[in-house]
Design a protein around this motif. Structure first.
Motif, PDB file in Angstrom:
ATOM      1  N   GLY A   1       0.820  -1.187   0.000  1.00 24.37           N
ATOM      2  CA  GLY A   1       0.000   0.000   0.000  1.00 24.37           C
ATOM      3  C   GLY A   1       0.869   1.257   0.000  1.00 24.37           C
ATOM      4  N   PRO A   2       0.218   2.436  -0.061  1.00 23.75           N
ATOM      5  CA  PRO A   2      -1.226   2.656  -0.182  1.00 23.75           C
ATOM      6  C   PRO A   2      -1.698   2.481  -1.630  1.00 23.75           C
ATOM      7  N   TRP A   3      -3.045   2.514  -1.790  1.00 23.44           N
ATOM      8  CA  TRP A   3      -3.635   2.347  -3.108  1.00 23.44           C
ATOM      9  C   TRP A   3      -4.469   3.565  -3.527  1.00 23.44           C
ATOM     10  N   CYS A   4      -5.470   3.903  -2.756  1.00 20.51           N
ATOM     11  CA  CYS A   4      -6.369   5.000  -3.131  1.00 20.51           C
ATOM     12  C   CYS A   4      -6.145   6.229  -2.244  1.00 20.51           C
ATOM     13  N   PRO A   5      -5.968   7.402  -2.835  1.00 20.92           N
ATOM     14  CA  PRO A   5      -5.936   8.616  -2.010  1.00 20.92           C
ATOM     15  C   PRO A   5      -7.318   8.855  -1.415  1.00 20.92           C
ATOM     16  N   THR A   6      -7.388   9.616  -0.370  1.00 19.76           N
ATOM     17  CA  THR A   6      -8.677   9.868   0.284  1.00 19.76           C
ATOM     18  C   THR A   6      -9.274  11.219  -0.057  1.00 19.76           C
ATOM     19  N   ASN A   7      -8.454  12.104  -0.655  1.00 24.01           N
ATOM     20  CA  ASN A   7      -8.944  13.434  -1.007  1.00 24.01           C
ATOM     21  C   ASN A   7      -8.185  13.921  -2.236  1.00 24.01           C
ATOM     22  N   ILE A   8      -8.825  14.763  -3.040  1.00 25.79           N
ATOM     23  CA  ILE A   8      -8.177  15.227  -4.265  1.00 25.79           C
ATOM     24  C   ILE A   8      -6.997  16.168  -3.986  1.00 25.79           C
ATOM     25  N   ALA A   9      -6.817  16.562  -2.732  1.00 27.99           N
ATOM     26  CA  ALA A   9      -5.657  17.372  -2.368  1.00 27.99           C
ATOM     27  C   ALA A   9      -4.435  16.515  -2.054  1.00 27.99           C
TER      28      ALA A   9
ATOM     29  N   GLY B   1      -1.259   7.524  -2.635  1.00 28.56           N
ATOM     30  CA  GLY B   1      -1.856   6.550  -3.537  1.00 28.56           C
ATOM     31  C   GLY B   1      -0.803   5.697  -4.224  1.00 28.56           C
ATOM     32  N   GLY B   2      -1.295   4.798  -5.083  1.00 27.13           N
ATOM     33  CA  GLY B   2      -0.401   3.906  -5.799  1.00 27.13           C
ATOM     34  C   GLY B   2      -0.208   4.325  -7.233  1.00 27.13           C
TER      35      GLY B   2
ATOM     36  N   ASP C   1     -13.502  14.734  -1.167  1.00 24.86           N
ATOM     37  CA  ASP C   1     -13.247  13.379  -0.674  1.00 24.86           C
ATOM     38  C   ASP C   1     -13.404  12.357  -1.799  1.00 24.86           C
ATOM     39  N   VAL C   2     -12.458  11.424  -1.860  1.00 21.35           N
ATOM     40  CA  VAL C   2     -12.478  10.365  -2.863  1.00 21.35           C
ATOM     41  C   VAL C   2     -13.329   9.210  -2.354  1.00 21.35           C
ATOM     42  N   ARG C   3     -14.167   8.650  -3.242  1.00 22.62           N
ATOM     43  CA  ARG C   3     -14.941   7.459  -2.890  1.00 22.62           C
ATOM     44  C   ARG C   3     -14.055   6.236  -3.104  1.00 22.62           C
ATOM     45  N   TYR C   4     -13.823   5.484  -2.046  1.00 25.01           N
ATOM     46  CA  TYR C   4     -12.994   4.279  -2.137  1.00 25.01           C
ATOM     47  C   TYR C   4     -13.599   3.193  -1.272  1.00 25.01           C
ATOM     48  N   THR C   5     -13.293   1.958  -1.577  1.00 24.23           N
ATOM     49  CA  THR C   5     -13.830   0.828  -0.820  1.00 24.23           C
ATOM     50  C   THR C   5     -13.018   0.678   0.460  1.00 24.23           C
ATOM     51  N   GLY C   6     -13.660   0.932   1.581  1.00 23.61           N
ATOM     52  CA  GLY C   6     -12.954   0.934   2.856  1.00 23.61           C
ATOM     53  C   GLY C   6     -13.306  -0.206   3.770  1.00 23.61           C
ATOM     54  N   THR C   7     -14.091  -1.181   3.268  1.00 23.99           N
ATOM     55  CA  THR C   7     -14.450  -2.351   4.060  1.00 23.99           C
ATOM     56  C   THR C   7     -14.360  -3.597   3.181  1.00 23.99           C
ATOM     57  N   LEU C   8     -14.344  -4.754   3.823  1.00 25.11           N
ATOM     58  CA  LEU C   8     -14.339  -6.009   3.080  1.00 25.11           C
ATOM     59  C   LEU C   8     -15.589  -6.123   2.222  1.00 25.11           C
ATOM     60  N   GLU C   9     -16.730  -5.771   2.786  1.00 25.86           N
ATOM     61  CA  GLU C   9     -17.987  -5.881   2.048  1.00 25.86           C
ATOM     62  C   GLU C   9     -17.968  -4.995   0.801  1.00 25.86           C
ATOM     63  N   ALA C  10     -17.459  -3.770   0.951  1.00 27.61           N
ATOM     64  CA  ALA C  10     -17.390  -2.862  -0.193  1.00 27.61           C
ATOM     65  C   ALA C  10     -16.406  -3.388  -1.239  1.00 27.61           C
ATOM     66  N   CYS C  11     -15.278  -3.900  -0.794  1.00 26.89           N
ATOM     67  CA  CYS C  11     -14.291  -4.466  -1.709  1.00 26.89           C
ATOM     68  C   CYS C  11     -14.909  -5.584  -2.535  1.00 26.89           C
ATOM     69  N   GLU C  12     -15.593  -6.520  -1.881  1.00 19.80           N
ATOM     70  CA  GLU C  12     -16.175  -7.657  -2.588  1.00 19.80           C
ATOM     71  C   GLU C  12     -17.281  -7.227  -3.538  1.00 19.80           C
TER      72      GLU C  12
END
Length: 342
Positions: free
Chosen positions: A73-81, A87-88, A125-136
């Motif tokens: 990691g990391p993979w996804c940024p959390t904010n456009i700033a 991120g990756g 704020d960036v929309r990213y999968t932050g849980t196992l359920e969201a990832c799947e």
């Protein structure tokens, strides 16, 4: 194009050019090569059936997909700033791009599609999968519509602690009449025990207005094989052991699923390589070179019959896997849709 011949099959990836005494114990060099991996069991010699139906002897090693010299990691940024440290990387038009906040804001421009918007305009704020359920939900082939326009990431902690992968690889490569793709079972395994995977299906991923970034080491996580690489970067440059005969031809960073060595990427030799990213050198034998990080191809294909990648143990019969075709994927490893019928 330089093609290997059947004589090249006498090159054993993990044994070639060792002292004669070491040839009597091929497992000793396998163990040394994977000294920095998180090994659960093995290596050991096992009977195996390769993808072309050849019955032979393989080595089997079970490892956790857990690099010991860095934290994925990391993979996804959390904010456009956010800058590139947050991120990756993601591949666009053959180039590896930093996934920073600015990249997220440019996706509509990059892909020529105004439907792209992975962030909240009001907050950044960036929309990213932050849980196992969201990832799947976001990583399956039929993406849950609720996760369109998301940055998809799965975290290593989503996997059970005991999760491991067993690699069953022939000691002596058995050449194919025609090269085969590396979609099922991956390209090979790196010296740190992490899978070197086949190409990521970029078009299938972006068709849902999602991206599934790799970290700066070229890896990301799915819930099947855990952390794995789709690109080789300079993170893989310090193997604990390499094949002596290849020392003037690069650094061996992995073993392909067909048993041949995989060397790190070297700029400027692409025209010398065959379609599989390999080359035959007199006195050395056949070996592969990892593609550039933006190529989306660690290997272009395999020139020899492959062994097995087993997620739940068992006996290796890769000929069954070859008949089944590509497996379903996760976390951005969705197989590309089949071509239209003629």
């Amino acid at each position: 194009m330089i093609r290997p011949n059947r004589a090249a099959a006498t090159l054993i990836a993990v044994v070639a050019a060792l002292p004669a005494a070491a040839h009597d114990d091929p497992l000793a060099h396998v163990a040394a090569f994977f000294a920095d991996a998180n090994v659960v069991s093995g290596p050991e010699l096992v009977d195996c059936t390769l993808s072309g139906g050849t019955e032979t002897t393989c080595f089997s090693i079970t490892v956790k997909p857990d690099p010991q010299d860095y934290t994925p990691g990391p993979w996804c940024p959390t904010n456009i700033a956010d800058d590139a440290e947050a991120g990756g990387i993601w591949i666009v038009d053959g180039e590896a791009n930093d996934v920073d906040g600015a990249f997220i804001t440019r996706l509509a421009e990059i892909y020529g599609d105004t439907e792209w918007k992975l962030y909240d305009e009001a907050t950044g704020d960036v929309r990213y999968t932050g849980t196992l359920e969201a990832c799947e939900a976001a990583a399956r082939p039929d993406v849950d519509p609720a996760y369109n326009n998301y940055c998809v990431q799965c975290l290593p902690e989503y996997l059970p602690e005991e999760a491991s992968v067993t690699y069953v690889i022939p000691l002596r490569p058995v050449m194919l009449d025609e090269p085969a793709d590396s979609t099922r079972g991956g390209a090979g395994v790196a010296y740190n025990g992490v899978r070197l995977d086949g190409p990521a299906p970029l078009e299938a991923i972006t068709s849902a207005h999602t991206i599934a970034p790799f970290d700066d080491c070229g890896g990301h996580v799915n819930t099947h094989v855990g952390y794995h690489y789709h690109a080789v970067t300079d993170c893989l440059n310090t193997p604990p052991a390499s094949t002596t005969a290849l020392k003037n031809h690069g650094t061996q960073i992995g073993i392909a699923m067909d048993g041949f060595p995989i060397m790190g990427h070297i700029e400027g030799i692409e025209d010398e390589l065959d379609a599989c990213n390999g080359i035959m050198i007199d006195g050395v034998g056949y070996h592969y070179y990892a593609g550039a990080p933006g190529s989306n191809a660690i290997l272009g294909c395999h020139v020899a019959e492959v062994g097995c990648t087993l997620e739940e143990g068992g006996t290796c019969n890769a000929s069954l896997d070859a008949r089944r075709g590509p497996p379903p994927g996760a976390n951005g490893d969705r197989p590309a849709p089949p071509p239209p019928a003629d």
